[in-house]
Motif scaffolding. Structure first.
Motif, PDB file in Angstrom:
ATOM      1  N   MET A  86      38.524  44.919  52.602  1.00  0.00           N
ATOM      2  CA  MET A  86      37.609  45.228  51.501  1.00  0.00           C
ATOM      3  C   MET A  86      38.199  46.239  50.527  1.00  0.00           C
ATOM      4  SD  MET A  86      34.865  43.389  51.802  1.00  0.00           S
ATOM      5  CE  MET A  86      35.646  41.981  52.619  1.00  0.00           C
TER       6      MET A  86
ATOM      7  N   THR B  57      40.416  48.120  47.844  1.00  0.00           N
ATOM      8  CA  THR B  57      41.181  47.659  46.681  1.00  0.00           C
ATOM      9  C   THR B  57      42.657  47.535  47.033  1.00  0.00           C
ATOM     10  OG1 THR B  57      39.631  48.886  45.316  1.00  0.00           O
ATOM     11  CG2 THR B  57      41.639  48.107  44.241  1.00  0.00           C
TER      12      THR B  57
ATOM     13  N   GLN C 127      42.796  42.960  49.534  1.00  0.00           N
ATOM     14  CA  GLN C 127      41.964  41.755  49.664  1.00  0.00           C
ATOM     15  C   GLN C 127      42.743  40.536  50.141  1.00  0.00           C
ATOM     16  OE1 GLN C 127      41.437  43.892  47.130  1.00  0.00           O
ATOM     17  NE2 GLN C 127      39.247  44.096  46.746  1.00  0.00           N
TER      18      GLN C 127
ATOM     19  N   ASN D 218      34.520  52.723  49.118  1.00  0.00           N
ATOM     20  CA  ASN D 218      33.422  51.770  49.280  1.00  0.00           C
ATOM     21  C   ASN D 218      32.474  52.145  50.418  1.00  0.00           C
ATOM     22  OD1 ASN D 218      34.432  50.601  51.767  1.00  0.00           O
ATOM     23  ND2 ASN D 218      35.959  49.517  50.543  1.00  0.00           N
TER      24      ASN D 218
ATOM     25  N   ARG E 181      27.796  42.692  55.991  1.00  0.00           N
ATOM     26  CA  ARG E 181      28.003  42.947  54.550  1.00  0.00           C
ATOM     27  C   ARG E 181      27.109  42.081  53.669  1.00  0.00           C
ATOM     28  NH1 ARG E 181      33.151  42.627  56.546  1.00  0.00           N
ATOM     29  NH2 ARG E 181      33.647  40.726  55.442  1.00  0.00           N
TER      30      ARG E 181
ATOM     31  N   GLN F 227      28.281  44.405  49.924  1.00  0.00           N
ATOM     32  CA  GLN F 227      29.143  43.223  49.966  1.00  0.00           C
ATOM     33  C   GLN F 227      30.630  43.570  49.973  1.00  0.00           C
ATOM     34  OE1 GLN F 227      26.322  43.197  48.175  1.00  0.00           O
ATOM     35  NE2 GLN F 227      25.341  41.194  48.289  1.00  0.00           N
ATOM     36  N   ASP F 228      30.988  44.677  49.345  1.00  0.00           N
ATOM     37  CA  ASP F 228      32.402  45.015  49.241  1.00  0.00           C
ATOM     38  C   ASP F 228      32.771  46.247  50.057  1.00  0.00           C
ATOM     39  OD1 ASP F 228      32.864  42.899  47.431  1.00  0.00           O
ATOM     40  OD2 ASP F 228      31.994  44.099  45.839  1.00  0.00           O
TER      41      ASP F 228
ATOM     42  N   SER G 156      33.751  48.354  53.627  1.00  0.00           N
ATOM     43  CA  SER G 156      34.586  48.136  54.822  1.00  0.00           C
ATOM     44  C   SER G 156      33.732  48.250  56.080  1.00  0.00           C
ATOM     45  CB  SER G 156      35.721  49.168  54.849  1.00  0.00           C
ATOM     46  OG  SER G 156      36.495  49.091  53.672  1.00  0.00           O
TER      47      SER G 156
END
Lengths: 91, 91, 91, 91, 91
Positions: A64, A66, A69, D18, D63, D69-70, D72
């Motif tokens: 997840m 950056t 992916q 995240n 998620r 959704q994004d 970890s």
């Protein structure tokens, strides 16, 4: 996720191009997890070092972050537990 | 990921068309993983051979490599550990 | 993936519409996998029959085959190992 | 999913961006699950507290919630079982 | 997938909004699976009831059914095995 301790490292000179630049750490779940000492290789996403307590995410969760992916990653260090007192268990 | 040793191969003449050209290796986690000797069949993505120490990615991570995104693959060799000294564990 | 033997079948008359037409096989990992005899139900994608040695893919890998992308499938037979000699393990 | 009890918390000051704002709970499957007491770290999505009985979703299911959704995340508390009588098992 | 028996239910009044309307069943693998009696909570997608023999799909496969794609579900009942004779194992 698991709470684990970073106990080692591994280097793979030849690897998938999507793994270039990844730092591979060997992690072992801490006893409070109650789940044995089976180890994993996790990619460091949080700046971890040997002996650090860390949060490890497994499966697609490890991709997840950056830049990760499309990497061949199934386990990642996603957080650092700064000291053992940050783990609270009501026994 | 796991550190494993390539201990064998398996051939499947009849298989899903998305697997044509895949090389199937039988891998066994090394003792440093602390997790028993349960073996897996992993698709080689790194040019591995018998007796090589390798990094194995599991699950959807095995389909990140170019050309494998739509293959029926749940385990892949994604790196080669050139020699045992590249594994460091602080015991 | 696992190498397994097809040891049975199961029929589900009432099922998700995305599973209509699927053939459900009961598979058991072979001893060379070193992982016990826990069985799975896998959808046949390779034309397997009872007693066949097969490759089984787990998780989302089981939905890579054309026509299965939207099926409720977490395990699939993706290849047939024509005879035991196609399994090579350096012991 | 698993039915588990929230038995603790863990804090990770340094973590993937995240994950900022996520509350990490340590959960342990209840005995009715028949599966041992191996613990997990799950992100709270339901407003859980210590001693609560909860439903825990694993893998990418963790998620699905809006805003996650994004992240970890590979385990999440997705429901609260208000009291033990809401668990019915025909023994 | 697993063949399991529906042995109970669980109610979560407070839960992720994507789970509203879901029926949570407690399922236990049948002995023919050879894998112990570890139980799971699975969302019913096939109209199952207590004592039914069912097919259970795990992981993202549990979200393939129409209306469930965005739900926090990691296990689902995707078929009903109408009677034990529909399970054939060549012993």
């Amino acid at each position: 996720m698991l709470i684990a301790k970073v106990i080692g490292t591994v280097v793979a000179t030849r690897k998938n191009s999507n793994l270039i630049g990844s730092k591979f750490m060997i992690v072992e779940p801490v006893p409070v997890m109650n789940g044995g000492a089976e180890r994993l290789v996790a990619v460091d996403q949080a700046g971890a070092g040997i002996d650090d307590l860390v949060l490890v995410a497994l499966g697609s969760a490890a991709r997840m972050q950056t830049g990760c992916q499309d990497a061949s990653i199934d386990a990642a260090i996603v957080g650092i537990v700064a000291n053992p007192e940050e783990i609270f268990v009501k026994e």
